[in-house]
Design an enzyme around this catalytic site. Structure first.
Site, short mmCIF file in Angstrom:
data_model
loop_
_atom_site.label_atom_id
_atom_site.label_comp_id
_atom_site.label_asym_id
_atom_site.label_seq_id
_atom_site.Cartn_x
_atom_site.Cartn_y
_atom_site.Cartn_z
N SER A 200 -2.46 2.31 1.18
CA SER A 200 -3.61 3.21 1.35
C SER A 200 -3.79 4.11 0.15
O SER A 200 -4.89 4.62 -0.08
CB SER A 200 -3.37 4.15 2.54
OG SER A 200 -3.30 3.46 3.72
N HIS B 208 -6.82 -3.86 1.96
CA HIS B 208 -6.56 -2.63 2.72
C HIS B 208 -7.24 -2.67 4.08
O HIS B 208 -8.46 -2.48 4.17
CB HIS B 208 -7.02 -1.41 1.90
CG HIS B 208 -6.71 -0.10 2.55
ND1 HIS B 208 -7.55 0.98 2.49
CD2 HIS B 208 -5.64 0.30 3.28
CE1 HIS B 208 -7.02 1.99 3.15
NE2 HIS B 208 -5.86 1.60 3.65
N GLU C 24 -10.91 -3.13 2.74
CA GLU C 24 -11.24 -2.83 1.34
C GLU C 24 -10.49 -3.82 0.44
O GLU C 24 -9.26 -3.91 0.52
CB GLU C 24 -10.84 -1.38 0.99
CG GLU C 24 -11.69 -0.34 1.69
CD GLU C 24 -11.29 1.10 1.36
OE1 GLU C 24 -12.18 1.96 1.30
OE2 GLU C 24 -10.09 1.36 1.16
N ASN D 172 -11.02 6.67 2.03
CA ASN D 172 -10.19 7.88 2.01
C ASN D 172 -10.65 8.89 0.96
O ASN D 172 -10.21 10.03 0.95
CB ASN D 172 -8.72 7.52 1.81
CG ASN D 172 -8.08 7.09 3.12
OD1 ASN D 172 -8.55 7.49 4.19
ND2 ASN D 172 -7.07 6.27 3.06
P1 NAI Z 1 5.47 1.31 9.37
O1 NAI Z 1 6.48 2.33 9.04
O2 NAI Z 1 4.95 1.21 10.79
O3 NAI Z 1 6.05 -0.14 8.99
C1 NAI Z 1 6.65 -0.44 7.78
C2 NAI Z 1 7.63 -1.57 8.00
O4 NAI Z 1 8.07 -2.04 6.72
C3 NAI Z 1 8.87 -1.18 8.79
O5 NAI Z 1 9.05 -2.08 9.87
C4 NAI Z 1 10.01 -1.29 7.76
O6 NAI Z 1 11.22 -1.72 8.34
C5 NAI Z 1 9.47 -2.33 6.82
N1 NAI Z 1 10.02 -2.27 5.46
C6 NAI Z 1 10.29 -1.17 4.72
N2 NAI Z 1 10.74 -1.54 3.50
C7 NAI Z 1 10.75 -2.89 3.49
C8 NAI Z 1 11.09 -3.86 2.50
N3 NAI Z 1 11.51 -3.50 1.30
N4 NAI Z 1 10.95 -5.16 2.82
C9 NAI Z 1 10.53 -5.54 4.03
N5 NAI Z 1 10.20 -4.67 5.01
C10 NAI Z 1 10.31 -3.36 4.73
O7 NAI Z 1 4.28 1.51 8.35
P2 NAI Z 1 2.72 1.15 8.51
O8 NAI Z 1 2.02 2.32 9.13
O9 NAI Z 1 2.58 -0.17 9.15
O10 NAI Z 1 2.25 1.11 6.98
C11 NAI Z 1 2.60 0.05 6.15
C12 NAI Z 1 1.72 0.05 4.92
O11 NAI Z 1 0.35 0.02 5.32
C13 NAI Z 1 1.85 1.28 4.02
O12 NAI Z 1 1.67 0.88 2.68
C14 NAI Z 1 0.68 2.16 4.46
O13 NAI Z 1 0.24 3.02 3.45
C15 NAI Z 1 -0.37 1.11 4.76
N6 NAI Z 1 -1.41 1.52 5.70
C16 NAI Z 1 -1.11 2.23 6.84
C17 NAI Z 1 -2.11 2.57 7.73
C18 NAI Z 1 -1.79 3.32 8.98
O14 NAI Z 1 -2.73 3.87 9.60
N7 NAI Z 1 -0.55 3.38 9.42
C19 NAI Z 1 -3.53 2.21 7.50
C20 NAI Z 1 -3.72 1.38 6.31
C21 NAI Z 1 -2.70 1.10 5.45
#
Ligand code: NAI
Length: 505
Positions: free
Chosen positions: A123, A144, A156, A194
């Site tokens: 993001s 995105h 996006e 954003n």
């Molecule tokens: P989250 O914390 O729910 O999930 C992240 C997952 O990645 C976890 O299960 C973790 O164990 C895993 N992980 C961490 N490091 C890792 C690695 N090196 N290799 C493999 N797995 C790994 O996070 P979320 O909310 O799903 O966000 C993920 C990405 O999406 C981020 O880049 C965030 O900025 C982006 N994003 C999030 C949004 C939201 O509303 N939560 C909306 C749009 C984008």
């Protein structure tokens, strides 16, 4: 460019909220999808979660059981990164950390074939920077999604400095084939949504800070006059102030402290207090069991006037006159500067000046200014600001008039551009600068704001509808009133206005 064939293998890395949703979207579109996470068992858990969700849809009769089974059969957990070797596209949705993401991409580069596209769901990180340490940065781009990915239509497609156009076009076509609404954007802080959405929160926060109105009233005005699904306070309570404040701070820092994006001390204080919104039980509103939601302020019921004088053309607010007429009020029309006279009161649409300022400039007594509405034929509430010389009878005359047409009146402190006009002008201004700087086209930016954050109208289509000049004048007046760079109008607004052009056709 064509979309990836639906037999092409997709890998999703990170099985959190976003990764699971993206995996579901790709599997529903027919792709075999492998899900990988470094957390033991996380990928299998995420697939079980998708199964539960799809199961509910089957029970509700919204999905065929055979279709559900087919989607689930296409989803599999991957035990090792090396298992993703044959992927045509890898979508990364891991922790939001540049270094960790770079290391992952470096490993993937060694594992995946040369044709494999490497996409990031980040993001806030720069796609250019994410790709910079790779041998082949041209195959990296942003994909995105918005949360929840299976529900939100917007994606996006983010091009970094090195991204190959064919890669970007393939991602665009693939997102479209997955039933999404993709938009093209460049790797700039906040991308489109954003960035352009920041004033939606910032202007309400500023009005609150200046005591122009309370949370419930300002929220009600954005909903009932602006046509937004939620006001800024209820929406940030839902998003979480920790998250929303962090995004504002990151965009503000990324633009070198441009005051357009200045974070709010009021929001910081909520974060400092741990009042993150719904998830912590308290934000601007109290979510404790039995807590009452405060009602918006409305002027008391007043008598309907028999007749009003309408002088000149009310421009964007013309439909209001028809509504008054339909309510049985006699309309006497005269030439003039776009005013409604009711009793001793003079009512006009805000042009961004405070009522006190405009009353002085134009020699008007008992001046009341009303706010912009998305649609004056449907608005159920309007903000009104009264100049200092307005007495009780002026307030009653204005309230009685608008109430007769079914419009509740919320009196706000005399503030430049009131609530909806100020918010829409600042959204359009940010969108205009994003167009000017090549971050997105006018139609992609409008689509992004409607599909990504549910705005009732794209900010640039809205500027076209009320007039680019109306937006420019409101911003010029805001800038003069505050003396702040925050309200400086985009060069593009002035250029279009001077040329008599619009954003769309
Ligand atoms: P989250 O914390 O729910 O999930 C992240 C997952 O990645 C976890 O299960 C973790 O164990 C895993 N992980 C961490 N490091 C890792 C690695 N090196 N290799 C493999 N797995 C790994 O996070 P979320 O909310 O799903 O966000 C993920 C990405 O999406 C981020 O880049 C965030 O900025 C982006 N994003 C999030 C949004 C939201 O509303 N939560 C909306 C749009 C984008």
């Amino acid at each position: 460019m064509t979309a990836l064939h639906k037999d092409a293998a997709i890998a999703v890395i990170g099985a959190g909220a976003m990764g699971a949703g993206i995996a579901q979207v790709a599997a529903q579109a027919g792709h075999p999808v492998a899900l990988f996470d470094t957390r033991e068992g996380a990928a299998a858990q995420a697939i079980a979660g998708i199964a539960r969700q799809l199961g509910k849809r089957v029970e509700a009769g919204k999905l065929d059981a055979a279709e559900r089974d087919a989607v689930l059969a296409r989803l599999s957990p991957a035990a090792r990164l090396e298992d993703l070797e044959g992927s045509a596209l890898v979508v990364e949705a891991i922790v939001e950390n540049l270094q960790v993401k770079r290391e992952l991409f470096e490993k993937l580069e060694a594992i995946c074939g040369d044709d494999c596209i490497l996409a990031s769901n980040t993001s806030s990180l720069s796609i250019t920077s994410l790709a910079a340490t790779l041998q082949r940065p041209e195959r990296v781009a942003g994909l995105h999604f918005f949360n929840p990915a299976p529900v939100m239509a917007l994606v996006e497609i983010v091009a970094g400095l090195a991204s190959d156009k064919a890669v970007v076009d393939c991602l665009y076509a693939t997102a479209k084939a997955w039933g999404k609404k993709p938009v093209h954007t460049k790797s700039t802080p906040g991308f489109i949504v954003n960035r352009v959405a920041r004033p939606f929160y910032a202007e309400s926060l500023r009005l609150l800070q200046e005591g122009a109105g309370d949370c419930a009233s300002l929220d009600a005005l954005l909903r009932d006059a602006g046509g937004f699904r939620m006001g800024a306070f209820e929406l940030t309570d839902l998003i979480g102030h920790d998250v929303n404040y962090a995004v504002t701070c990151s965009v503000f820092d990324a633009y070198y402290g441009d005051f357009r994006f200045q974070p709010s001390l009021i929001q910081k204080e909520l974060v400092d207090a741990g009042r993150f919104g719904r998830k912590s039980g308290r934000g601007f509103y109290d979510y404790a069991e039995g807590a009452e939601r405060p009602a918006p302020q409305s002027l008391p019921a007043a008598a309907k006037p028999a007749c009003v004088v309408v002088e000149g053309d009310l421009g964007p607010a013309s439909a209001l006159v028809e509504r008054l007429e339909a309510a049985g009020i006699e309309i006497v029309r005269r030439d003039g500067a776009g005013l409604i006279r009711v009793g001793e009161a003079v009512l006009a649409l805000s042009d961004g000046r405070m009522a006190a300022e405009r009353a002085r400039d134009e020699g008007l007594r008992n001046l009341a200014l009303f706010d912009l509405a998305l649609d004056y034929s449907k608005a159920t509430r309007l903000a009104v600001a009264f100049a200092a010389d307005c007495d009780a009878s002026t307030r009653e005359a204005v309230a009685g008039l608008l109430q007769a047409a079914g419009i509740s009146v919320t009196a706000v402190t005399d503030s430049p551009a009131l609530v909806v006009l100020r918010t829409v002008a600042m959204l359009a201004n940010e969108a205009a600068d994003a167009v000017l700087q090549g971050v997105g086209s006018a139609s992609d930016i409008d689509l992004a704001m409607c599909a990504g954050v549910n705005y009732p109208k794209g900010p640039l289509a809205w500027a076209d509808a009320i007039g680019v000049g109306t937006v420019l004048t409101a911003l010029d007046h805001l800038q003069r009133s505050y003396g702040e760079d925050r309200y400086r109008p985009s060069l593009l607004l002035r250029r279009l206005h001077c040329a008599g052009e619009r954003f769309h056709g």
